[in-house]
Motif scaffolding. Structure first.
Motif, PDB file in Angstrom:
ATOM      1  N   LEU A 138      33.469  29.369  12.187  1.00  0.00           N
ATOM      2  CA  LEU A 138      33.540  29.994  13.551  1.00  0.00           C
ATOM      3  C   LEU A 138      34.969  30.645  13.899  1.00  0.00           C
ATOM      4  O   LEU A 138      35.020  31.193  14.870  1.00  0.00           O
ATOM      5  CB  LEU A 138      33.196  28.769  14.303  1.00  0.00           C
ATOM      6  CG  LEU A 138      31.572  28.464  14.200  1.00  0.00           C
ATOM      7  CD1 LEU A 138      31.272  27.061  14.703  1.00  0.00           C
ATOM      8  CD2 LEU A 138      30.706  29.360  14.251  1.00  0.00           C
ATOM      9  N   LEU A 148      34.702  33.960  12.874  1.00  0.00           N
ATOM     10  CA  LEU A 148      34.304  35.078  13.925  1.00  0.00           C
ATOM     11  C   LEU A 148      35.097  35.588  15.166  1.00  0.00           C
ATOM     12  O   LEU A 148      34.960  36.654  15.459  1.00  0.00           O
ATOM     13  CB  LEU A 148      33.067  34.021  14.613  1.00  0.00           C
ATOM     14  CG  LEU A 148      31.856  33.974  13.881  1.00  0.00           C
ATOM     15  CD1 LEU A 148      30.920  33.180  14.594  1.00  0.00           C
ATOM     16  CD2 LEU A 148      30.957  35.451  13.872  1.00  0.00           C
ATOM     17  N   ILE A 206      28.400  39.056  22.475  1.00  0.00           N
ATOM     18  CA  ILE A 206      28.373  40.244  23.382  1.00  0.00           C
ATOM     19  C   ILE A 206      28.785  41.491  22.278  1.00  0.00           C
ATOM     20  O   ILE A 206      29.834  41.512  21.499  1.00  0.00           O
ATOM     21  CB  ILE A 206      29.395  40.185  24.377  1.00  0.00           C
ATOM     22  CG1 ILE A 206      29.024  39.086  25.383  1.00  0.00           C
ATOM     23  CG2 ILE A 206      29.365  41.385  25.364  1.00  0.00           C
ATOM     24  CD1 ILE A 206      30.514  38.680  26.424  1.00  0.00           C
ATOM     25  N   TYR A 259      27.845  28.934  19.233  1.00  0.00           N
ATOM     26  CA  TYR A 259      26.592  28.874  18.880  1.00  0.00           C
ATOM     27  C   TYR A 259      26.287  30.300  18.228  1.00  0.00           C
ATOM     28  O   TYR A 259      25.142  30.439  18.091  1.00  0.00           O
ATOM     29  CB  TYR A 259      25.795  28.675  20.372  1.00  0.00           C
ATOM     30  CG  TYR A 259      25.998  27.519  20.692  1.00  0.00           C
ATOM     31  CD1 TYR A 259      25.611  26.023  20.410  1.00  0.00           C
ATOM     32  CD2 TYR A 259      26.559  27.462  22.166  1.00  0.00           C
ATOM     33  CE1 TYR A 259      25.952  25.047  20.939  1.00  0.00           C
ATOM     34  CE2 TYR A 259      27.090  26.332  22.558  1.00  0.00           C
ATOM     35  CZ  TYR A 259      26.790  25.003  21.965  1.00  0.00           C
ATOM     36  OH  TYR A 259      26.886  23.910  22.772  1.00  0.00           O
ATOM     37  N   MET A 260      27.117  31.108  18.206  1.00  0.00           N
ATOM     38  CA  MET A 260      27.028  32.510  17.775  1.00  0.00           C
ATOM     39  C   MET A 260      26.371  33.460  18.651  1.00  0.00           C
ATOM     40  O   MET A 260      25.727  34.475  18.684  1.00  0.00           O
ATOM     41  CB  MET A 260      26.400  32.603  16.338  1.00  0.00           C
ATOM     42  CG  MET A 260      27.188  31.949  15.391  1.00  0.00           C
ATOM     43  SD  MET A 260      26.486  32.825  13.636  1.00  0.00           S
ATOM     44  CE  MET A 260      27.799  31.541  12.383  1.00  0.00           C
ATOM     45  N   ASN A 261      26.074  32.958  20.202  1.00  0.00           N
ATOM     46  CA  ASN A 261      26.006  33.884  21.223  1.00  0.00           C
ATOM     47  C   ASN A 261      26.977  34.844  21.250  1.00  0.00           C
ATOM     48  O   ASN A 261      28.082  34.585  20.940  1.00  0.00           O
ATOM     49  CB  ASN A 261      25.837  33.120  22.647  1.00  0.00           C
ATOM     50  CG  ASN A 261      24.848  32.189  22.789  1.00  0.00           C
ATOM     51  OD1 ASN A 261      23.677  32.214  22.335  1.00  0.00           O
ATOM     52  ND2 ASN A 261      25.435  30.867  23.352  1.00  0.00           N
ATOM     53  N   MET A 309      36.810  38.630  14.239  1.00  0.00           N
ATOM     54  CA  MET A 309      35.956  39.853  14.359  1.00  0.00           C
ATOM     55  C   MET A 309      35.999  40.544  15.685  1.00  0.00           C
ATOM     56  O   MET A 309      35.546  41.987  16.045  1.00  0.00           O
ATOM     57  CB  MET A 309      34.551  39.713  14.063  1.00  0.00           C
ATOM     58  CG  MET A 309      34.378  39.485  12.656  1.00  0.00           C
ATOM     59  SD  MET A 309      32.527  38.926  12.266  1.00  0.00           S
ATOM     60  CE  MET A 309      32.444  39.045  10.341  1.00  0.00           C
ATOM     61  N   GLY A 319      22.409  33.346  20.108  1.00  0.00           N
ATOM     62  CA  GLY A 319      22.930  33.067  18.638  1.00  0.00           C
ATOM     63  C   GLY A 319      21.909  32.407  17.921  1.00  0.00           C
ATOM     64  O   GLY A 319      22.067  32.436  16.617  1.00  0.00           O
ATOM     65  N   VAL A 322      32.681  42.040  21.256  1.00  0.00           N
ATOM     66  CA  VAL A 322      33.494  41.772  22.528  1.00  0.00           C
ATOM     67  C   VAL A 322      33.694  40.314  22.789  1.00  0.00           C
ATOM     68  O   VAL A 322      34.912  39.982  23.081  1.00  0.00           O
ATOM     69  CB  VAL A 322      32.796  42.174  23.916  1.00  0.00           C
ATOM     70  CG1 VAL A 322      33.508  41.908  24.957  1.00  0.00           C
ATOM     71  CG2 VAL A 322      32.461  43.731  23.593  1.00  0.00           C
ATOM     72  N   ASN A 323      32.800  39.478  22.413  1.00  0.00           N
ATOM     73  CA  ASN A 323      33.047  38.171  22.334  1.00  0.00           C
ATOM     74  C   ASN A 323      31.807  37.319  21.536  1.00  0.00           C
ATOM     75  O   ASN A 323      31.012  37.915  21.361  1.00  0.00           O
ATOM     76  CB  ASN A 323      33.222  37.535  23.641  1.00  0.00           C
ATOM     77  CG  ASN A 323      34.125  36.175  23.784  1.00  0.00           C
ATOM     78  OD1 ASN A 323      34.336  35.549  22.779  1.00  0.00           O
ATOM     79  ND2 ASN A 323      34.937  36.278  24.758  1.00  0.00           N
ATOM     80  N   VAL A 324      32.171  36.072  21.526  1.00  0.00           N
ATOM     81  CA  VAL A 324      31.255  35.277  20.521  1.00  0.00           C
ATOM     82  C   VAL A 324      31.627  33.682  20.743  1.00  0.00           C
ATOM     83  O   VAL A 324      32.772  33.522  21.008  1.00  0.00           O
ATOM     84  CB  VAL A 324      31.386  35.546  19.018  1.00  0.00           C
ATOM     85  CG1 VAL A 324      33.054  35.350  18.476  1.00  0.00           C
ATOM     86  CG2 VAL A 324      30.325  34.658  17.991  1.00  0.00           C
ATOM     87  N   ASP A 325      30.732  33.009  20.749  1.00  0.00           N
ATOM     88  CA  ASP A 325      30.959  31.613  21.033  1.00  0.00           C
ATOM     89  C   ASP A 325      30.638  30.669  19.863  1.00  0.00           C
ATOM     90  O   ASP A 325      29.983  31.294  18.729  1.00  0.00           O
ATOM     91  CB  ASP A 325      30.374  30.931  22.372  1.00  0.00           C
ATOM     92  CG  ASP A 325      28.908  30.780  22.507  1.00  0.00           C
ATOM     93  OD1 ASP A 325      28.118  31.077  21.439  1.00  0.00           O
ATOM     94  OD2 ASP A 325      28.354  30.769  23.670  1.00  0.00           O
TER      95      ASP A 325
END
Lengths: 81, 81, 81, 81, 81, 81, 81
Positions: free
Chosen positions: D9, D12, D44, D40-42, D15, D67, D35-38
């Protein structure tokens, strides 16, 4: 004073000892007497009959249905509770 | 002072006692009076009618729908809340 | 000083009151005004229109979509936020 | 002193602002700028393009992908990070 | 003194920097160097090659696979660890 | 004094170092020596052979199977434990 | 004094050492002696026989079934408990 709103899982308790039908995600239905039910909708039916597309396909004694398979539950006589 | 934003699960509470339609993942719809609903979208409908592809396929009294099957819920008269 | 990175769920909040499209796992899309959304991606849309394969298939008032069905969400005018 | 092992994670996060491709369980791919990622792999994506079987099928502005639909994520230029 | 029993998730750590194959639920396989892996089986592969039915279908640089899609993981040279 | 009832996950521990078969939800089976297993049924097999419809379809060294794919596990010689 | 209502998971305990049938989501059934069961419906069967569409398709010794695959469980002689 007005009654408390009926919570979905509390209403399940009102179905105890009544004839219910349980539609599963597979569209198979089980009809029987609701002996017990917990908050996951795990439930015990007695004198269970299995229906598919309106046809009875099997009969059992007591079965314990794993709640995560349940689509919906209703009273068999189509009455409101 | 402006109103608080409406949370999705609070808005469900505004549907109580109203005629709703509930689309399930299976694309079957249930229309009825929303008697109660909880945060998992477990819900109780009264005078429930089942529709598939715009055709009524069954009618029931009270049913309790397990929330994890729900795709979306709306007011039957297509109004905004 | 550079801005904080935009968290995915915060960006959803920026879509409030905007026209959005919501693609579900079933590949059906719902277009409407995003009235609210929570961290599970449960969301309320107003003036909702349903599309499948680029064709409008239904229109509704307010609908509440259960977040676990969502594939992705975007602004309807294809703009970056 | 050797570097810390790279956690999936955390990688990620490396990236961000790069061109990525995101394969979903449905085998549809989304290409765009991360643009972004959390956790849970949600995530943008900006300037998002949709591909299926190697063919571009749509283009969007910003999309927010839930995600739990993600199969894998990679850098678009096929480089190792 | 005998060694501790090898826990499944600990053994994954022994695959670091080795050539592995990862079978997903979709039966697609990814072969590459295991750069990292966490307890959900989220994992990073470098120099990734995609195989389906024994045929290579694509090659990538670094990919990050979401663990919930994984069926099983093995060492590419079919050796026991 | 009577023995404690055998818990399902404890019995899995009795399969260590024995030849087992593991049926996955996809109906593919993996036969091998059970090297370890945890409470999620993540497990390590050595000298793994893959079977489908009673035919061997592949052989591997050590594989780590993600537990959520498992349907059931048994001893390869069809004995009770 | 009336008895406590029977909880679904407690009733499973009453099936210990009895002949049961276990229907899985795949509609395959396993018949055997229920050796143990836990709250996730993980269960151990001895002298297990596999049935599909009413035909026996295999026999095993002890098997451990992962509970999340279970549709329902019943006593093999179709009796109520």
């Amino acid at each position: 004073m007005s009654a408390q709103p009926k919570k979905p899982l509390n209403v399940l308790q009102k179905m105890l000892d009544k004839e219910v039908f349980v539609r599963l995600k597979s569209n198979v239905e089980y009809h029987g007497k609701m002996v017990n039910v917990d908050v996951y909708m795990n439930m015990i039916l007695d004198d269970t009959k299995e229906f598919y597309n309106g046809q009875q396909t099997a009969s059992y004694g007591t079965v314990i249905i794993r709640g995560n398979n349940v689509l919906f539950v209703g009273l068999k006589n189509s009455a409101n509770i």
